[in-house]
Design a protein around this motif. Structure first.
Motif, PDB file in Angstrom:
ATOM      1  N   PHE A 454      14.776  10.561 -19.522  1.00 43.60           N
ATOM      2  CA  PHE A 454      14.304  10.568 -20.934  1.00 43.60           C
ATOM      3  C   PHE A 454      13.780   9.031 -20.841  1.00 43.60           C
ATOM      4  O   PHE A 454      14.571   8.233 -21.068  1.00 43.60           O
ATOM      5  CB  PHE A 454      15.324  10.981 -22.030  1.00 43.60           C
ATOM      6  N   ASP A 455      12.469   8.867 -21.008  1.00 42.53           N
ATOM      7  CA  ASP A 455      11.950   7.701 -21.306  1.00 42.53           C
ATOM      8  C   ASP A 455      10.911   7.297 -22.555  1.00 42.53           C
ATOM      9  O   ASP A 455      10.357   8.408 -23.055  1.00 42.53           O
ATOM     10  CB  ASP A 455      10.923   7.287 -20.216  1.00 42.53           C
ATOM     11  N   LEU A 456      11.013   6.261 -23.106  1.00 43.83           N
ATOM     12  CA  LEU A 456      10.529   6.042 -24.307  1.00 43.83           C
ATOM     13  C   LEU A 456       9.246   4.917 -24.141  1.00 43.83           C
ATOM     14  O   LEU A 456       9.535   3.666 -23.490  1.00 43.83           O
ATOM     15  CB  LEU A 456      11.430   5.541 -25.515  1.00 43.83           C
ATOM     16  N   PHE A 457       8.031   4.996 -24.604  1.00 44.81           N
ATOM     17  CA  PHE A 457       6.910   4.054 -24.159  1.00 44.81           C
ATOM     18  C   PHE A 457       6.349   3.896 -25.511  1.00 44.81           C
ATOM     19  O   PHE A 457       6.411   4.664 -26.436  1.00 44.81           O
ATOM     20  CB  PHE A 457       5.957   4.821 -23.402  1.00 44.81           C
ATOM     21  N   ASP A 458       5.967   2.445 -25.533  1.00 45.09           N
ATOM     22  CA  ASP A 458       5.292   2.031 -26.759  1.00 45.09           C
ATOM     23  C   ASP A 458       3.817   2.202 -26.540  1.00 45.09           C
ATOM     24  O   ASP A 458       3.450   2.649 -25.619  1.00 45.09           O
ATOM     25  CB  ASP A 458       5.533   0.409 -27.043  1.00 45.09           C
ATOM     26  N   ILE A 487       4.614   4.310 -33.591  1.00 47.87           N
ATOM     27  CA  ILE A 487       4.487   5.534 -32.878  1.00 47.87           C
ATOM     28  C   ILE A 487       4.919   5.159 -31.319  1.00 47.87           C
ATOM     29  O   ILE A 487       4.187   4.150 -30.677  1.00 47.87           O
ATOM     30  CB  ILE A 487       3.122   6.165 -32.809  1.00 47.87           C
ATOM     31  N   TYR A 488       5.600   6.042 -31.014  1.00 50.17           N
ATOM     32  CA  TYR A 488       6.304   5.944 -29.533  1.00 50.17           C
ATOM     33  C   TYR A 488       6.122   7.347 -28.743  1.00 50.17           C
ATOM     34  O   TYR A 488       5.956   8.392 -29.462  1.00 50.17           O
ATOM     35  CB  TYR A 488       7.706   5.585 -29.474  1.00 50.17           C
ATOM     36  N   SER A 489       5.776   7.166 -27.434  1.00 50.70           N
ATOM     37  CA  SER A 489       5.607   8.461 -26.514  1.00 50.70           C
ATOM     38  C   SER A 489       7.053   8.507 -26.141  1.00 50.70           C
ATOM     39  O   SER A 489       7.551   7.789 -25.469  1.00 50.70           O
ATOM     40  CB  SER A 489       4.893   8.289 -25.688  1.00 50.70           C
ATOM     41  N   CYS A 490       7.644   9.753 -26.262  1.00 48.13           N
ATOM     42  CA  CYS A 490       8.791  10.070 -25.718  1.00 48.13           C
ATOM     43  C   CYS A 490       8.431  11.263 -24.407  1.00 48.13           C
ATOM     44  O   CYS A 490       7.955  12.255 -24.613  1.00 48.13           O
ATOM     45  CB  CYS A 490       9.843  10.886 -26.540  1.00 48.13           C
TER      46      CYS A 490
END
Length: 508
Positions: A454-458, A487-490
């Motif tokens: 699981f990665d979180l991107f700004d 808002i972040y992309s999961c």
């Protein structure tokens, strides 16, 4: 009225801290025989997530000598547990019709005077194929008849219907004989290649034979035996049968000899989940002054670990010469905890990917292997490093890989649920709450037998958080790092496939 109030209070407390991450994310601990200045409570449990283990003190009636089976629902709420004498329900009380397992004077003796059956892996809970409200417990005990010398003579099963007794469950069939024969200690199970049914196995005494039971929605559909093609296994010298997490291998321990000169063996086989056939038997052997009982695969199914009372060994099951890959990765340091040595007894691959190791006597510390997927000393053995608030010894919980899926493209994938090569995988990915203040819960389904990330991107596509997802996990809860609102992309990725969701972070 007081009893009802006690049940309500116990249930609320129980649920408040007993929520894990899946069916195999809890391990109950505690003899319940001693309380002194070294302990702070009578019992305890371990709750596992994908990376950690949390020790929770508790008081409950159910105690353990060695045998322990338990199972949770898909969200990690403990449903039931057993020590081979009786079954505990979610309130901590006796499940309806849950007394009197394993009828024999041997069982009566142990259940009346101690914490339960003294055999490791003597019970295992499985979801009943095709019926989400029912479960089956396979279990055994010793036989007090002189001809059996306290070894098991029957493998039983009992059926639990969780729709009964207001959702607390009740046994509808109890102590049904699945096998009547002289069998050895320990039960193991593996998902069938169709991803629904179960193979249940147990070794036959004084032979090279293994019993194989196939459990389907219609119940036990077959009971067969197979010769393993190895020297006979005899009595309590054989122990802890276990399947690899990917279901393709099977192993058990065996030893012979006298004190000061033991022949130790780890017996390893390939396993066909479709046909239930064992093949390519490999006897890995070494001499030692002490015997051993424990065995476990690493979470990636590559490494096999085995314990002597004073040593831990590792073999590479992918090696072209498996026996030559045998190496010692730990020597016991004779630590007392607090009165008895924390030797190496049996092993448990937990849901966090680490292997936990119990001791042969009553101790208040457990060992663990921190990185069992690494070869050699890089596996990182931590001796007596997990402190407990209660005494525990010998036993461990018996969990199969509940999340092993169907074999894609197999002729045995009769249900058509396997993911075929190059077919897009549906991760069933969800996040809650959304928006969030920083604490989130993700639910997902990984491709069969595959780990994930699981990665979180700004908004600049910079990775700001990452979390490992083990192959059998379906749910994780965690706190995000100190990030700015926005808002972040999961992204969940596994096996070259991915799924993406948007997440709004709004701090108070």
């Amino acid at each position: 009225m007081k009893k009802c109030l006690y049940i309500i209070i116990f249930t609320l407390i129980y649920i408040s801290y007993c929520n894990g991450q899946g069916r195999n994310h809890q391990w109950l601990l505690g003899y319940g025989l001693f309380v002194d200045s070294y302990t702070t409570s009578e019992k305890a449990r371990l709750l596992f997530d994908s990376a950690n283990a949390t020790v929770i003190p508790e008081t409950r009636k159910l105690a353990f000598r060695a045998a322990q089976g338990n199972i949770s629902d898909e969200n990690g709420n403990l449903l039931m547990a057993s020590n081979g004498c009786w079954i505990m329900n979610v309130t901590g009380d006796t499940m309806m019709n849950g007394k009197g397992l394993n009828p024999d004077p041997y069982t009566t003796q142990w259940c009346a005077s101690t914490s339960g059956i003294p055999y490791t892996h003597a019970d295992i809970f499985l979801p009943m194929p095709g019926d989400s409200s029912k479960y089956i417990l396979f279990h055994h005990s010793g036989n007090s008849s002189p001809q059996y010398q306290n070894m098991p003579s029957d493998l039983y099963y009992s059926i639990i219907d969780m729709s009964l007794d207001s959702g607390r469950g009740a046994i509808t069939q109890k102590n049904v004989v699945a096998i009547h024969d002289r069998v050895l200690l320990g039960i193991s199970a593996c998902r069938h290649a169709n991803g629904r049914d179960w193979w249940i196995v147990i070794l036959r005494d004084s032979s090279d034979l293994i019993y194989k039971i196939l459990l389907t929605p219609q119940g036990i559909s077959s009971v067969n035996m197979q010769s393993l093609g190895v020297p006979n296994h005899i009595g309590a010298q054989a122990n802890q049968p276990v399947f690899s997490p990917d279901g393709n291998k099977f192993a058990y321990r065996y030893y012979s000899g006298t004190w000061g000169n033991f022949t130790n063996q780890a017996r390893l086989f390939d396993f066909d989940r479709c046909t239930g056939t064992f093949s390519n038997g490999n006897v890995i052997q070494w001499q030692d002054s002490q015997p051993g009982l424990g065995i476990s695969f690493s979470s990636n199914s590559k490494y096999l670990y085995a314990t002597n009372f004073n040593k831990i060994y590792q073999v590479n099951t992918d090696s072209s010469n498996i026996g030559a890959s045998l190496q010692m990765v730990a020597l016991n340091d004779s630590f007392l905890s607090p009165y008895f040595q924390t030797d190496f007894w049996v092993m448990y691959l937990a849901a966090n990917g680490k292997i936990y190791i119990s001791s042969g006597s009553s101790v208040i510390d457990l060992h663990y292997i921190n990185y069992p997927d690494n070869g050699g000393l890089a596996c990182d053995v931590h001796q007596h490093a997990l402190h407990l608030p209660c005494y525990s010894g010998r036993g461990n919980v018996n969990h199969p890989n509940y999340y092993l899926g169907a074999v894609a493209g197999s002729v045995c994938d009769s249900l058509g649920v396997g993911i075929k090569e190059n077919e897009k995988h549906d991760f069933h990915f969800s996040i809650s709450p959304n928006p969030t203040t920083g604490n989130i819960r993700i639910v997902y389904m990984l491709p069969q037998n595959k780990a994930g990330v699981f990665d979180l991107f700004d908004i600049n596509n910079k990775k700001v958080f990452s979390y490992h997802l083990p192959p059998w996990s379906t749910l994780q809860s965690f706190t995000l790092p100190n990030l700015a609102n926005g808002i972040y992309s999961c992204v969940i990725s596994s096996d070259s496939q991915r799924a993406t969701k948007k997440l709004m972070l709004i701090k108070d």
